[in-house]
Design an enzyme around this catalytic site. Structure first.
Site, PDB file in Angstrom:
ATOM      1  N   ASN A   9       0.862  -1.183   0.000  1.00 50.17           N
ATOM      2  CA  ASN A   9       0.000   0.000   0.000  1.00 50.17           C
ATOM      3  C   ASN A   9       0.896   1.229   0.000  1.00 50.17           C
ATOM      4  OD1 ASN A   9      -1.835   2.026   0.487  1.00 50.17           O
ATOM      5  ND2 ASN A   9      -2.235   1.459   2.627  1.00 50.17           N
ATOM      6  N   LYS A  11       0.079   4.237  -0.221  1.00 55.88           N
ATOM      7  CA  LYS A  11      -0.617   5.385   0.392  1.00 55.88           C
ATOM      8  C   LYS A  11      -0.480   6.622  -0.520  1.00 55.88           C
ATOM      9  CE  LYS A  11       0.432   3.448   4.875  1.00 55.88           C
ATOM     10  NZ  LYS A  11       0.190   3.573   6.293  1.00 55.88           N
ATOM     11  N   GLU A  96      -6.781   4.617   7.954  1.00 58.41           N
ATOM     12  CA  GLU A  96      -6.580   6.038   7.620  1.00 58.41           C
ATOM     13  C   GLU A  96      -7.841   6.615   6.968  1.00 58.41           C
ATOM     14  OE1 GLU A  96      -2.872   5.472   5.550  1.00 58.41           O
ATOM     15  OE2 GLU A  96      -1.919   4.988   7.462  1.00 58.41           O
ATOM     16  N   GLU A 164      -5.255  -5.062  10.821  1.00 58.31           N
ATOM     17  CA  GLU A 164      -4.276  -3.992  10.966  1.00 58.31           C
ATOM     18  C   GLU A 164      -4.570  -3.201  12.242  1.00 58.31           C
ATOM     19  OE1 GLU A 164      -2.377  -2.959   7.003  1.00 58.31           O
ATOM     20  OE2 GLU A 164      -4.089  -1.653   7.229  1.00 58.31           O
ATOM     21  N   GLY A 170       2.352   2.365  10.700  1.00 57.77           N
ATOM     22  CA  GLY A 170       3.270   3.493  10.522  1.00 57.77           C
ATOM     23  C   GLY A 170       3.984   3.929  11.787  1.00 57.77           C
ATOM     24  N   SER A 210       3.489  -1.927  10.311  1.00 60.22           N
ATOM     25  CA  SER A 210       4.949  -1.856  10.500  1.00 60.22           C
ATOM     26  C   SER A 210       5.669  -3.147  10.118  1.00 60.22           C
ATOM     27  CB  SER A 210       5.267  -1.440  11.948  1.00 60.22           C
ATOM     28  OG  SER A 210       4.765  -0.146  12.211  1.00 60.22           O
TER      29      SER A 210
END
Ligand code: PEP
Length: 257
Positions: A9, A11, A96, A164, A170, A210
């Site tokens: 991903n 992002k 997110e 997740e 992150g 992560s």
């Protein structure tokens, strides 16, 4: 048999030029790795170009989001129909999107339905926040998110779920393999309750948060964990290829036992 699955991903990173360069850097090495389904999820503006670059490869393409309507007056949105010409996968319900853009469980449910109706395979993300984890509410949150996202959807095999935990995304603080396994087993219980045991055993469930080349082995060596959704580490060609290589090697080895 669940084929291992690794998705990157990207992002909101990479211009169109940078995205093409990143694909060139990883294409050949990634394409050579067998036994793992490999998916790149670049920003929307790069989907057309990367779709063309991946034509002769075994690497698949995914989008990071979409709207649930097919077409119409929804300025700035991208529809499942538009994506269906370019991609096989679409990430839905990423934390997110949920926390920065106010996506509710109901919206995620509409998006999952729209993706499936337009031949897109959802990568449905679920995960608890730090305070929920610390309050011992992980299972309650996961149950709610999975149940709501799949509300009034008949059992399907073309769905991938990514566990997740929000506190791991992150942050450099990944969950442990045991923590991820426990929650993934719980997701299979929820799927069994919603649908049935055989579909719950067949669907692939990933860990995300992560993941790097230094810790992928910890996750992939657990039989319950079918792969990873990789954010930051998927933006470095060598790192992402290494993650996929380890996944292929470890899953290949554990399977032949
Ligand atoms: C993600 O974007 O889904 C993700 C897991 O990000 P990161 O690997 O950077 O934590």
């Amino acid at each position: 048999m669940r084929i291992p699955f690794i998705a990157g991903n990207w992002k909101m990173n990479t211009t169109a030029t940078e995205a093409e360069k990143l694909v060139i850097e990883m294409l050949d090495n990634l394409d050579r790795i067998k036994g793992v389904e490999k998916v790149l999820c670049p920003p929307f503006v790069s989907l057309v170009a990367i779709n063309m670059m991946l034509q002769d490869s075994f690497i698949k393409l995914g989008a990071q989001n979409m709207y649930f309507e097919i077409e119409g007056a929804y300025t700035g949105e991208i529809s499942p129909l538009m994506l269906s010409e370019l991609c096989e996968f679409v990430i839905l319900g990423h934390s997110e999107r949920r926390w920065y853009f106010g996506e509710t469980d109901e919206i995620v449910n509409k998006k999952v339905k729209a993706a499936l109706a337009n031949t897109l395979q959802p990568i449905l993300c679920v995960g608890e926040r730090l305070e929920e984890n610390e309050a011992g509410r992980t299972e309650e949150v996961i149950d709610r998110q999975v149940t709501a996202a799949l509300n009034s959807i008949e059992p399907v095999s073309n769905l991938v779920i990514a566990y997740e935990p929000v506190w791991a995304i992150g942050t450099g603080k990944a969950a442990s393999g045991e923590q991820a396994t426990a929650t993934i087993q719980f997701i299979r219980d929820v799927l069994t309750k919603l649908w049935d045991k055989s579909i719950a055993q067949d669907l692939r469930i990933l860990y995300g948060g992560s993941v790097t080349s230094a810790n992928i082995a910890e996750f992939i060596s657990h039989p319950e964990i079918d792969g990873a959704l990789v954010g930051g580490a998927s933006l470095k060609a060598g790192e992402f290829v290494n993650i996929v290589e380890q996944a292929a090697e470890i899953k290949g080895r554990t399977r032949t036992k």
